[in-house]
Write a protein that holds these residues in place. Structure first.
Motif, PDB file in Angstrom:
ATOM      1  N   GLY A 429       0.826  -1.016   0.017  1.00 30.75           N
ATOM      2  CA  GLY A 429       0.008  -0.115  -0.069  1.00 30.75           C
ATOM      3  C   GLY A 429       0.805   1.422   0.071  1.00 30.75           C
ATOM      4  N   ALA A 430       2.144   1.336   0.072  1.00 27.55           N
ATOM      5  CA  ALA A 430       3.158   2.265   0.120  1.00 27.55           C
ATOM      6  C   ALA A 430       3.168   2.827  -1.322  1.00 27.55           C
ATOM      7  N   PRO A 431       3.504   4.124  -1.541  1.00 20.31           N
ATOM      8  CA  PRO A 431       3.746   4.635  -2.875  1.00 20.31           C
ATOM      9  C   PRO A 431       4.792   4.396  -3.193  1.00 20.31           C
ATOM     10  N   LEU A 432       5.156   3.942  -4.390  1.00 19.69           N
ATOM     11  CA  LEU A 432       6.481   3.606  -4.883  1.00 19.69           C
ATOM     12  C   LEU A 432       7.430   4.622  -5.677  1.00 19.69           C
ATOM     13  N   GLY A 433       6.687   5.891  -5.577  1.00 18.58           N
ATOM     14  CA  GLY A 433       7.458   7.166  -6.132  1.00 18.58           C
ATOM     15  C   GLY A 433       7.295   7.161  -7.806  1.00 18.58           C
ATOM     16  N   VAL A 434       6.561   6.398  -8.489  1.00 19.14           N
ATOM     17  CA  VAL A 434       6.483   6.404  -9.929  1.00 19.14           C
ATOM     18  C   VAL A 434       5.473   7.256 -10.391  1.00 19.14           C
ATOM     19  N   ALA A 435       6.302   7.924 -11.364  1.00 17.29           N
ATOM     20  CA  ALA A 435       5.616   9.183 -12.166  1.00 17.29           C
ATOM     21  C   ALA A 435       4.097   8.882 -12.714  1.00 17.29           C
ATOM     22  N   PRO A 436       3.255   9.564 -12.267  1.00 19.09           N
ATOM     23  CA  PRO A 436       1.818   9.273 -12.676  1.00 19.09           C
ATOM     24  C   PRO A 436       1.591   8.952 -14.250  1.00 19.09           C
ATOM     25  N   GLU A 437       2.393   9.494 -14.934  1.00 19.68           N
ATOM     26  CA  GLU A 437       2.319   9.300 -16.442  1.00 19.68           C
ATOM     27  C   GLU A 437       2.964   8.079 -16.912  1.00 19.68           C
ATOM     28  N   LEU A 438       3.890   7.528 -15.976  1.00 20.64           N
ATOM     29  CA  LEU A 438       4.204   6.222 -16.440  1.00 20.64           C
ATOM     30  C   LEU A 438       3.506   5.171 -15.772  1.00 20.64           C
ATOM     31  N   VAL A 439       2.752   5.355 -14.676  1.00 17.64           N
ATOM     32  CA  VAL A 439       1.877   4.379 -14.407  1.00 17.64           C
ATOM     33  C   VAL A 439       0.699   4.200 -15.271  1.00 17.64           C
ATOM     34  N   LYS A 440       0.255   5.270 -15.912  1.00 15.59           N
ATOM     35  CA  LYS A 440      -0.913   5.139 -16.761  1.00 15.59           C
ATOM     36  C   LYS A 440      -0.485   4.466 -17.957  1.00 15.59           C
ATOM     37  N   ALA A 441       0.934   4.628 -18.442  1.00 16.31           N
ATOM     38  CA  ALA A 441       1.273   3.847 -19.705  1.00 16.31           C
ATOM     39  C   ALA A 441       1.299   2.369 -19.351  1.00 16.31           C
ATOM     40  N   ILE A 442       1.750   1.934 -18.158  1.00 16.05           N
ATOM     41  CA  ILE A 442       1.984   0.623 -17.809  1.00 16.05           C
ATOM     42  C   ILE A 442       0.758   0.336 -17.755  1.00 16.05           C
ATOM     43  N   PHE A 443      -0.397   0.649 -17.345  1.00 14.43           N
ATOM     44  CA  PHE A 443      -1.687  -0.151 -17.253  1.00 14.43           C
ATOM     45  C   PHE A 443      -2.576   0.199 -18.702  1.00 14.43           C
ATOM     46  N   ALA A 444      -2.041   0.804 -19.682  1.00 17.87           N
ATOM     47  CA  ALA A 444      -2.599   0.828 -20.709  1.00 17.87           C
ATOM     48  C   ALA A 444      -1.815  -0.167 -21.888  1.00 17.87           C
ATOM     49  N   SER A 445      -0.683  -0.760 -21.341  1.00 15.54           N
ATOM     50  CA  SER A 445      -0.150  -1.780 -22.388  1.00 15.54           C
ATOM     51  C   SER A 445      -0.316  -3.210 -21.753  1.00 15.54           C
ATOM     52  N   ASP A 446       0.572  -4.194 -22.255  1.00 12.14           N
ATOM     53  CA  ASP A 446       0.432  -5.611 -21.951  1.00 12.14           C
ATOM     54  C   ASP A 446       1.498  -6.252 -21.928  1.00 12.14           C
ATOM     55  N   VAL A 447       1.660  -7.630 -21.572  1.00 14.59           N
ATOM     56  CA  VAL A 447       2.852  -8.388 -21.521  1.00 14.59           C
ATOM     57  C   VAL A 447       3.443  -8.376 -23.101  1.00 14.59           C
ATOM     58  N   GLY A 448       4.762  -8.428 -23.252  1.00 10.65           N
ATOM     59  CA  GLY A 448       5.189  -8.595 -24.450  1.00 10.65           C
ATOM     60  C   GLY A 448       5.319  -7.369 -25.615  1.00 10.65           C
ATOM     61  N   VAL A 449       4.585  -6.491 -25.178  1.00 11.89           N
ATOM     62  CA  VAL A 449       4.385  -5.182 -26.041  1.00 11.89           C
ATOM     63  C   VAL A 449       5.614  -4.212 -26.015  1.00 11.89           C
ATOM     64  N   ASP A 450       5.797  -4.010 -27.336  1.00  9.26           N
ATOM     65  CA  ASP A 450       7.329  -3.185 -27.339  1.00  9.26           C
ATOM     66  C   ASP A 450       6.568  -1.776 -27.184  1.00  9.26           C
ATOM     67  N   ASN A 451       6.962  -1.088 -26.283  1.00  9.93           N
ATOM     68  CA  ASN A 451       6.198   0.116 -25.645  1.00  9.93           C
ATOM     69  C   ASN A 451       7.365   1.394 -26.125  1.00  9.93           C
ATOM     70  N   ASP A 452       6.478   2.226 -26.343  1.00 14.24           N
ATOM     71  CA  ASP A 452       7.381   3.594 -26.728  1.00 14.24           C
ATOM     72  C   ASP A 452       7.910   4.165 -25.283  1.00 14.24           C
ATOM     73  N   SER A 453       8.951   5.094 -25.409  1.00 18.49           N
ATOM     74  CA  SER A 453       9.336   5.882 -24.300  1.00 18.49           C
ATOM     75  C   SER A 453       8.240   6.736 -23.687  1.00 18.49           C
ATOM     76  N   VAL A 454       8.109   7.086 -22.458  1.00 23.40           N
ATOM     77  CA  VAL A 454       7.384   8.077 -21.880  1.00 23.40           C
ATOM     78  C   VAL A 454       7.813   9.295 -21.450  1.00 23.40           C
ATOM     79  N   SER A 455       7.368  10.080 -21.991  1.00 24.28           N
ATOM     80  CA  SER A 455       8.272  11.599 -21.866  1.00 24.28           C
ATOM     81  C   SER A 455       7.512  12.028 -20.153  1.00 24.28           C
TER      82      SER A 455
END
Length: 629
Positions: A429-455
């Motif tokens: 339950g403790a915050p991990l300090g991950v940027a919100p824009e990165l968390v959003k991109a993580i949960f919009a993708s899937d396993v094995g997907v070649d993801n673009d960099s997140v600004s």
């Protein structure tokens, strides 16, 4: 075929068959589209109000003009989706409907404007002036041509705009805020209240008996979602930013000291502040009389509240010298070394007497206390240009098939592996300090997907690879029984505390002394004075809201910090008389009058639209914007 039809038409049987066939064709077209032949002339009709029709072409042109204006203001390209999210499409349609309603009302009233008056207004427009400051016909023609107008159409639009302006001025021009409203505003802003109160401590559920099995089950069933495990994703992340690259650099104390010496006054020092109140007089004679009264022992506050003194009081609050608008007043107010009354001094707007109520000395942070921050900023500045180079290198490595971990090793960086939910928190339950824009991109993708960099917002970049997904699941009661039992006990304890607080409030309303009740419950009675709607010292927002919701003399309950409860009684309410000379009111009054005049005009237009009747073709509206929504 035509010959056959002619032969059939020569006998009654053939004519009957042809008539039946023609009837079937008419009926078929009636169901499947022949009506479009008769109604397609209305396909461009996007909306209508009264006798006026707004076409899709007109709407689209107006929308594009507003979109271009928005892009010029934003100094960037604005997409249709962004514009619609801001409500630009609705604003344009509302303006066209409003203009049409006012035009029809102006025609009903017989309002118009002579050509000479329209021409005079156009010639006075600065945007049509030439280098000599006078109306330039060639510039006028060029601007009209660039904006899709000819002289006749522009004159027609300007005349309509001027008539609408006249109608609006007749409806709301010269509007004055009613005195009753000013009194209400004064009460809302300036009213102060007093209250006696005490705070019951947060509920302690540990002393409650263990809840029954059935109660636990019912509590769980009512709050199943509270005991649901969120979806977790295991990811490998790699971040390149000025901050991450700066960690590998060493900055000397000498370099940091040079920056400190340069910026110490602006960044690392807090200026001296003083609590100031001032009285401004139009004449030196009135100021001298007021000062004489103060010297004779009359309080500054008494003189400032006396309307006969002729002074305009202003409370400047606690300000630095740079925060005092008038330099002469600032110099005088910051001259004494102790709290005092100074003046009168001649300022920009009259003769001023200033009361220095308190002095807060300025402070300067030592170099040792800020040098680590200075070094970090210097390091970030030095590596700022390397961020894009690292980004390009990592992209090249990923294109060649390298994993993030391998790319990190080859670029001298480190990749992290973490497990996060959609809020950016770990399994504990403790915050991990991950940027919100990165968390959003993580949960919009899937396993094995070649993801673009997140600004990133700091100008850096993050990459991620999803290793595994743990779906969200409902935890069965057996798995969370202890958590449910604890939550139920906490809930029961809170209910008991709230009931106790309400019972005590009823006793106060019944005549019991609040101080006696506080002592009987083992807590200290307290008093709150000078409570305003903006807040009160030591009070929560809920307590302040309750104090102003209750009539004077009534008791109530409000939520305290950490789950405690206020039990309070409002003892007094004071509202200073409305002072129309107050500078703050004088500054706000024009804005308030303009806002109320606008509201009056909006109501008038709304009444017109109701009378005229408004129809909107949603299909044509979506087609005009190229949207299916």
């Amino acid at each position: 075929m035509l010959d056959g039809l002619r032969i059939m038409s020569k006998n009654w049987l053939g004519r009957t068959i042809l008539a039946a066939f023609a009837t079937l064709i008419v009926i078929g077209f009636g169901f499947f589209g022949i009506r479009d032949v008769f109604t397609n002339f209305r396909a461009d009709q996007l909306a209508s109000i009264g006798a006026t029709t707004i076409g899709a072409t007109q709407y689209r042109a107006e929308y594009q003009n507003e979109l271009q204006r928005l892009q010029r203001q934003a100094r960037r390209a604005v997409t249709n989706d962004e514009a619609r999210a801001l409500g630009l499409d609705r604003q344009v349609l509302a303006r066209l409907l409003t203009d049409s309603a006012l035009d029809q009302d102006a025609a009903r009233l017989g309002l118009s404007l002579a050509d000479a008056e329209v021409a005079k207004a156009i010639k006075a427009e600065k945007m049509f002036a030439g280098p000599d400051g006078k109306f330039d016909q060639s510039r006028f023609d060029m601007i009209l041509r660039d904006n899709g107008y000819n002289e006749a159409s522009y004159l027609r639009e300007e005349r309509a705009t001027a008539v609408r302006r006249q109608l609006g001025a007749a409806i709301a021009g010269g509007f004055k805020v009613p005195h009753a409203m000013l009194e209400a505003i004064n009460r809302f802003n300036a009213e102060t209240r007093k209250a006696d109160y005490f705070i019951l401590p947060p509920a302690d559920a540990s002393a409650l008996p263990a809840p029954a099995e059935q109660a636990i089950k019912e509590f769980y069933e009512l709050r199943r979602d509270a005991f649901r495990k969120p979806e977790y994703r295991k990811v490998t992340t790699l971040t390149v930013s000025a901050e991450t690259l700066a960690k590998s650099l060493t900055v000397s104390d000498a370099a940091a000291k040079a920056v400190y010496d340069r910026d110490v006054a602006q960044k690392y020092s807090t200026p001296e502040k003083r609590a100031l109140s001032q009285l401004t007089f139009s004449s030196k004679e009135a100021a001298d009389k007021a000062r004489a009264r103060i010297d004779d022992g009359v309080l500054f506050k008494t003189v400032s509240q006396d309307p006969q003194s002729g002074g305009v009081p202003v409370d400047l609050g606690e300000v630095a010298k740079s925060g005092v608008f008038d330099p002469a007043v600032a110099d005088a107010a910051f001259k004494p070394t102790e709290p005092d009354v100074v003046g009168p001094v001649q300022g920009k707007f009259g003769y001023v007497i200033v009361k220095v109520a308190s002095i807060t000395p300025g402070t300067t942070q030592s170099f040792d206390s800020v040098k680590d921050g200075i070094k970090a900023e210097l390091a970030k500045t030095q590596v700022k240009g390397d961020v894009q180079n690292k980004h390009d290198r990592i992209e090249d490595l990923r294109s060649s098939g390298k994993t993030l971990t391998q790319a990190a090793q080859e670029t001298g960086l480190s990749a992290d592996t973490l497990v996060t939910d959609a809020s950016g928190a770990g399994k504990d339950g403790a915050p991990l300090g991950v940027a919100p824009e990165l968390v959003k991109a993580i949960f919009a993708s899937d396993v094995g997907v070649d993801n673009d960099s997140v600004s990133r917002k700091d100008g850096g970049f993050s990459w991620f690879e999803i290793a595994a997904i743990e779906p969200s699941r409902q935890q069965p009661l057996d798995e969370v029984k202890d958590q449910v039992a604890k939550a139920l006990k906490d809930s029961d304890a809170q209910k008991a505390l709230a009931a106790k607080a309400n019972e005590l409030a009823r006793k106060i309303d019944g005549g019991s002394d609040i101080a006696d009740l506080a002592k009987a419950n083992g807590v200290a009675p307290r008093q709150a004075a000078n409570v305003r709607r903006a807040g009160g010292e030591g009070l929560t927002e809920a307590a302040v809201a309750q104090i102003f919701a209750l009539p004077v003399g009534a008791a109530g309950v409000a939520l305290a910090d950490q789950g405690g409860r206020y039990v309070l009684k409002v003892t007094d309410s004071t509202t200073p008389p409305l002072d129309t000379r107050d500078l703050g009111l004088a500054r706000a009054l024009p804005q308030l009058e303009a806002a109320m005049a606008d509201d009056l005009l909006v109501q008038y237009v709304g009444g017109l639209e109701s009378q005229l009747g408004v129809k909107i073709n949603q299909t044509a509206l979506r087609a005009a914007l190229g949207s299916d929504q």
